[in-house]
Design a protein around this motif. Sequence first.
Motif, PDB file in Angstrom:
ATOM      1  N   SER A  26       0.841  -1.193   0.000  1.00  0.00           N
ATOM      2  CA  SER A  26       0.000   0.000   0.000  1.00  0.00           C
ATOM      3  C   SER A  26       0.877   1.243   0.000  1.00  0.00           C
ATOM      4  O   SER A  26       1.841   1.330   0.759  1.00  0.00           O
ATOM      5  N   PRO A  27       0.539   2.212  -0.858  1.00  0.00           N
ATOM      6  CA  PRO A  27       1.323   3.449  -0.886  1.00  0.00           C
ATOM      7  C   PRO A  27       1.241   4.157   0.471  1.00  0.00           C
ATOM      8  O   PRO A  27       0.164   4.304   1.028  1.00  0.00           O
ATOM      9  N   ALA A  28       2.371   4.561   0.983  1.00  0.00           N
ATOM     10  CA  ALA A  28       2.429   5.280   2.257  1.00  0.00           C
ATOM     11  C   ALA A  28       3.743   6.048   2.301  1.00  0.00           C
ATOM     12  O   ALA A  28       4.721   5.647   1.684  1.00  0.00           O
ATOM     13  N   ASP A  29       3.741   7.147   3.020  1.00  0.00           N
ATOM     14  CA  ASP A  29       4.965   7.916   3.192  1.00  0.00           C
ATOM     15  C   ASP A  29       5.884   7.253   4.208  1.00  0.00           C
ATOM     16  O   ASP A  29       7.096   7.349   4.113  1.00  0.00           O
ATOM     17  N   VAL A  30       5.287   6.597   5.197  1.00  0.00           N
ATOM     18  CA  VAL A  30       6.067   5.984   6.265  1.00  0.00           C
ATOM     19  C   VAL A  30       5.336   4.750   6.784  1.00  0.00           C
ATOM     20  O   VAL A  30       4.117   4.734   6.866  1.00  0.00           O
ATOM     21  N   ARG A  47       8.409  -6.405  -0.760  1.00  0.00           N
ATOM     22  CA  ARG A  47       7.118  -5.864  -1.186  1.00  0.00           C
ATOM     23  C   ARG A  47       6.801  -4.505  -0.593  1.00  0.00           C
ATOM     24  O   ARG A  47       5.766  -3.915  -0.896  1.00  0.00           O
ATOM     25  N   LEU A  48       7.681  -3.987   0.218  1.00  0.00           N
ATOM     26  CA  LEU A  48       7.430  -2.749   0.943  1.00  0.00           C
ATOM     27  C   LEU A  48       7.351  -1.556  -0.001  1.00  0.00           C
ATOM     28  O   LEU A  48       8.225  -1.348  -0.835  1.00  0.00           O
ATOM     29  N   ALA A  49       6.298  -0.750   0.151  1.00  0.00           N
ATOM     30  CA  ALA A  49       6.117   0.424  -0.699  1.00  0.00           C
ATOM     31  C   ALA A  49       6.575   1.710  -0.017  1.00  0.00           C
ATOM     32  O   ALA A  49       6.939   2.669  -0.687  1.00  0.00           O
ATOM     33  N   ALA A  50       6.561   1.755   1.297  1.00  0.00           N
ATOM     34  CA  ALA A  50       6.924   2.980   2.020  1.00  0.00           C
ATOM     35  C   ALA A  50       8.431   3.232   1.939  1.00  0.00           C
ATOM     36  O   ALA A  50       9.218   2.313   2.148  1.00  0.00           O
ATOM     37  N   PRO A  51       8.853   4.462   1.671  1.00  0.00           N
ATOM     38  CA  PRO A  51      10.282   4.778   1.585  1.00  0.00           C
ATOM     39  C   PRO A  51      10.946   5.006   2.947  1.00  0.00           C
ATOM     40  O   PRO A  51      12.159   5.110   3.026  1.00  0.00           O
ATOM     41  N   LEU A  52      10.145   5.083   4.014  1.00  0.00           N
ATOM     42  CA  LEU A  52      10.655   5.362   5.352  1.00  0.00           C
ATOM     43  C   LEU A  52      10.000   4.419   6.349  1.00  0.00           C
ATOM     44  O   LEU A  52       8.782   4.234   6.326  1.00  0.00           O
ATOM     45  N   VAL A  53      10.820   3.814   7.211  1.00  0.00           N
ATOM     46  CA  VAL A  53      10.321   2.938   8.268  1.00  0.00           C
ATOM     47  C   VAL A  53      10.886   3.433   9.590  1.00  0.00           C
ATOM     48  O   VAL A  53      12.098   3.478   9.780  1.00  0.00           O
ATOM     49  N   VAL A  54      10.001   3.827  10.491  1.00  0.00           N
ATOM     50  CA  VAL A  54      10.401   4.252  11.840  1.00  0.00           C
ATOM     51  C   VAL A  54       9.222   4.023  12.768  1.00  0.00           C
ATOM     52  O   VAL A  54       8.094   4.373  12.442  1.00  0.00           O
ATOM     53  N   GLY A  55       9.480   3.368  13.873  1.00  0.00           N
ATOM     54  CA  GLY A  55       8.393   3.097  14.797  1.00  0.00           C
ATOM     55  C   GLY A  55       8.876   2.575  16.126  1.00  0.00           C
ATOM     56  O   GLY A  55      10.057   2.265  16.301  1.00  0.00           O
ATOM     57  N   PRO A  56       7.956   2.450  17.081  1.00  0.00           N
ATOM     58  CA  PRO A  56       8.320   2.075  18.433  1.00  0.00           C
ATOM     59  C   PRO A  56       8.420   0.581  18.719  1.00  0.00           C
ATOM     60  O   PRO A  56       8.891   0.203  19.788  1.00  0.00           O
ATOM     61  N   ALA A  57       7.986  -0.278  17.819  1.00  0.00           N
ATOM     62  CA  ALA A  57       8.056  -1.720  18.100  1.00  0.00           C
ATOM     63  C   ALA A  57       9.500  -2.141  18.307  1.00  0.00           C
ATOM     64  O   ALA A  57      10.390  -1.727  17.562  1.00  0.00           O
ATOM     65  N   ASN A  58       9.736  -2.970  19.299  1.00  0.00           N
ATOM     66  CA  ASN A  58      11.089  -3.478  19.553  1.00  0.00           C
ATOM     67  C   ASN A  58      11.414  -4.597  18.578  1.00  0.00           C
ATOM     68  O   ASN A  58      10.533  -5.353  18.175  1.00  0.00           O
ATOM     69  N   ASN A  59      12.687  -4.694  18.219  1.00  0.00           N
ATOM     70  CA  ASN A  59      13.167  -5.797  17.377  1.00  0.00           C
ATOM     71  C   ASN A  59      12.331  -5.957  16.107  1.00  0.00           C
ATOM     72  O   ASN A  59      11.779  -7.013  15.834  1.00  0.00           O
ATOM     73  N   GLN A  60      12.275  -4.917  15.308  1.00  0.00           N
ATOM     74  CA  GLN A  60      11.443  -4.898  14.111  1.00  0.00           C
ATOM     75  C   GLN A  60      11.931  -5.855  13.035  1.00  0.00           C
ATOM     76  O   GLN A  60      11.138  -6.363  12.247  1.00  0.00           O
ATOM     77  N   LEU A  61      13.234  -6.094  12.981  1.00  0.00           N
ATOM     78  CA  LEU A  61      13.815  -6.954  11.957  1.00  0.00           C
ATOM     79  C   LEU A  61      13.749  -8.413  12.402  1.00  0.00           C
ATOM     80  O   LEU A  61      14.025  -8.728  13.552  1.00  0.00           O
ATOM     81  N   THR A  62      13.432  -9.311  11.463  1.00  0.00           N
ATOM     82  CA  THR A  62      13.460 -10.733  11.798  1.00  0.00           C
ATOM     83  C   THR A  62      14.888 -11.217  11.942  1.00  0.00           C
ATOM     84  O   THR A  62      15.134 -12.232  12.597  1.00  0.00           O
ATOM     85  N   ASP A  63      15.825 -10.480  11.356  1.00  0.00           N
ATOM     86  CA  ASP A  63      17.242 -10.845  11.353  1.00  0.00           C
ATOM     87  C   ASP A  63      18.011  -9.581  11.003  1.00  0.00           C
ATOM     88  O   ASP A  63      17.524  -8.748  10.232  1.00  0.00           O
ATOM     89  N   GLU A  72      19.688  -1.672   0.593  1.00  0.00           N
ATOM     90  CA  GLU A  72      19.818  -1.957  -0.839  1.00  0.00           C
ATOM     91  C   GLU A  72      18.623  -1.433  -1.628  1.00  0.00           C
ATOM     92  O   GLU A  72      18.772  -1.001  -2.765  1.00  0.00           O
ATOM     93  N   ARG A  73      17.454  -1.466  -1.031  1.00  0.00           N
ATOM     94  CA  ARG A  73      16.238  -0.965  -1.693  1.00  0.00           C
ATOM     95  C   ARG A  73      16.119   0.558  -1.618  1.00  0.00           C
ATOM     96  O   ARG A  73      15.237   1.144  -2.236  1.00  0.00           O
ATOM     97  N   GLY A  74      16.969   1.187  -0.799  1.00  0.00           N
ATOM     98  CA  GLY A  74      16.878   2.630  -0.619  1.00  0.00           C
ATOM     99  C   GLY A  74      15.810   3.036   0.388  1.00  0.00           C
ATOM    100  O   GLY A  74      15.420   4.197   0.445  1.00  0.00           O
ATOM    101  N   THR A  75      15.348   2.093   1.177  1.00  0.00           N
ATOM    102  CA  THR A  75      14.356   2.378   2.209  1.00  0.00           C
ATOM    103  C   THR A  75      15.083   2.885   3.447  1.00  0.00           C
ATOM    104  O   THR A  75      15.992   2.229   3.947  1.00  0.00           O
TER     105      THR A  75
END
Length: 140
Positions: A26-30, A47-63, A72-75
Amino acid sequence: MWTKASGGSPTTADSRGRTRPRRWKSPADVLIPAAVGGVLSPDVVARLAAPLVVGPANNQLTDDSVADLLAERGTVWVPDFVANAGGIIYTLAREVDGLDHAAATARVEVIEQTVSELLAGGGTPLREAVFIGGRAIRFA
């Protein structure tokens, strides 16, 4: 609640237990991961469409390697422990150092400089944040 639907696509269960696909395209700014960690996997990043990822969830990455995929995707991704730092900085400034609201807030505002520094560094935001944090601990 996270489940795996056919094909391994990330889904979420609503309050009635019905599964629905996540809308990573889904198109989103963040994208703001909140409440649940481990949502950024190689499949989701692809599959991520948002160019920016920032949030309060801990350990957001699976790895940790997912940080490389995002770069690499420029996100642009701000690590959760940087995005969440304001609460602990403010609390320690008030409770331990005895600072007033204005002085404690001034310490929190340094996070902006830290984010700028880690995004301008030569590595992924994760590597830069770990480096900056390690440097701060050594000089504390």
